[in-house]
Design an enzyme around this catalytic site. Structure first.
Site, PDB file in Angstrom:
ATOM      1  N   THR A 158       0.135  -1.056  -0.287  1.00  0.00           N
ATOM      2  CA  THR A 158       0.278   0.117   0.251  1.00  0.00           C
ATOM      3  C   THR A 158       0.962   1.334  -0.105  1.00  0.00           C
ATOM      4  OG1 THR A 158      -1.333  -1.533   1.876  1.00  0.00           O
ATOM      5  CG2 THR A 158      -2.212   1.202   1.819  1.00  0.00           C
ATOM      6  N   GLY A 163       0.836  -2.915   5.104  1.00  0.00           N
ATOM      7  CA  GLY A 163       1.522  -4.387   5.099  1.00  0.00           C
ATOM      8  C   GLY A 163      -0.417  -5.671   5.755  1.00  0.00           C
TER       9      GLY A 163
END
Ligand code: GLY
Length: 324
Positions: free
Chosen positions: A186, A238
């Site tokens: 991300t 994550g």
């Protein structure tokens, strides 16, 4: 007025040891508060470097933190080499590229899209949700329909390269998300503009080879991103399931509000995961900035890094981690 003392007294610092260890790396708190406010941008992973450059272009020309946070992450959404965000993102197990994104401004406004397909810039659709609708979040076909009504065009997001990787994966079809997958995941970004206002953005194609319909932390306000313009902002990267279960970005900002430094707050939010969840096989990284522009970062595993840009200098910094 919340102080470091009330932060500790209220028992939100996870251990005295954590408080002690972070004191040394956080530096002198009075010193930190004295720092002048300057535009600043931080963002997750190596791809934060080009994203920060785009955000800086806006911040250094008296632009707003909100514009910078949107335009910065758009660079990564458009990059086919970034296989965890936007165009070129790795698909779910059935070959669909499904995107999640959210944005928050300094007034506490928020917009989000999830399970959005065929639109290259989900962050801009999230901003439109924030600015043009009475809602915070649109998902799936509803998000797509809204995007088209706002003038966004449908595009094929699965690149030949990502399709090849997916076809290779299908041979074993084993769902084993890799830690620090090729040093990107991300992109989460926090910007502070010349007026000292904070805004943030977060965008991803989510976990590679996820189940059809799976949504992670990135479009969830408080999990993937949280901004409280009076105190600070945080983003997460994550394995989204862990941030969803602990509402991690909200937790980081809440701890800052209670008197923790940005670094202490990131460490405490990782500690919360370690205390409550099965964490060893998964990476989570938090990145935060407080209202004075002080930053913090912490991860479960080594390997998480972020890009920080101030005074026109853009540098990659390695985060410290719970597991050494
Ligand atoms: N952090 C991105 C995701 O889990 O979807």
């Amino acid at each position: 007025m919340n102080t470091r003392r009330t932060f500790l007294k209220n028992g939100v610092a996870v251990t005295a040891g954590l408080a002690m260890s972070t004191m040394s790396c956080s530096g002198n708190r009075k010193e930190q508060k004295k720092r002048s406010k300057k535009p600043k941008v931080i963002s997750t992973w190596n791809h934060g470097i080009p994203a920060n450059e785009a955000a800086w272009e806006i911040l250094s020309n008296q632009g707003t933190a909100l514009d910078a946070a949107e335009k910065g992450v758009m660079v990564v959404e458009a990059d086919p080499k970034s296989t965890s965000v936007g165009y070129g993102g790795l698909p779910d197990r059935d070959g669909n590229v499904t995107l999640d994104a959210c944005i928050m401004d300094h007034l506490g406004n928020a917009g989000s899209v999830s399970f959005l397909q065929s639109i290259k810039h989900p962050i801009s659709v999230a901003r439109k949700v924030m600015e043009e609708t009475p809602h915070v979040m649109l998902v799936g076909d509803g998000a797509l329909e809204f995007a088209l009504s706002q003038g966004f065009q449908k595009e094929e997001l699965l690149t030949e390269e990502s399709k090849k990787q997916w076809e290779k994966w299908k041979v074993e079809s084993e769902y084993m998300p890799a830690i620090n997958s090729e040093n990107h995941d991300t992109i989460g970004m926090i910007c502070q503009d010349q007026d000292g206002n904070l805004s943030g953005s977060c965008t991803t194609s989510g976990a590679a080879y996820k189940m059809y319909g799976r949504v992670g932390d990135s479009p969830i306000i408080g999990a993937g991103l949280y901004v409280d313009n009076d105190h600070g902002a945080a983003v997460a990267t994550g394995m989204g399931e862990l941030m969803l279960k602990t509402l991690g970005s909200f937790l980081v900002v809440e701890l800052i509000r209670q008197g923790a430094s940005a670094q202490e707050a990131c460490e405490a939010a990782i500690q919360r995961i370690v205390d409550k969840l099965d964490y060893k096989s998964f990476q989570v990284g938090y990145l935060a900035m407080d209202k004075a522009g002080n930053t913090g970062a912490y991860a479960i595993h080594p390997g998480f890094n972020y890009a920080e840009m101030i005074d026109g200098n853009n540098q990659l910094i390695d985060s410290r981690s719970f597991i050494k």
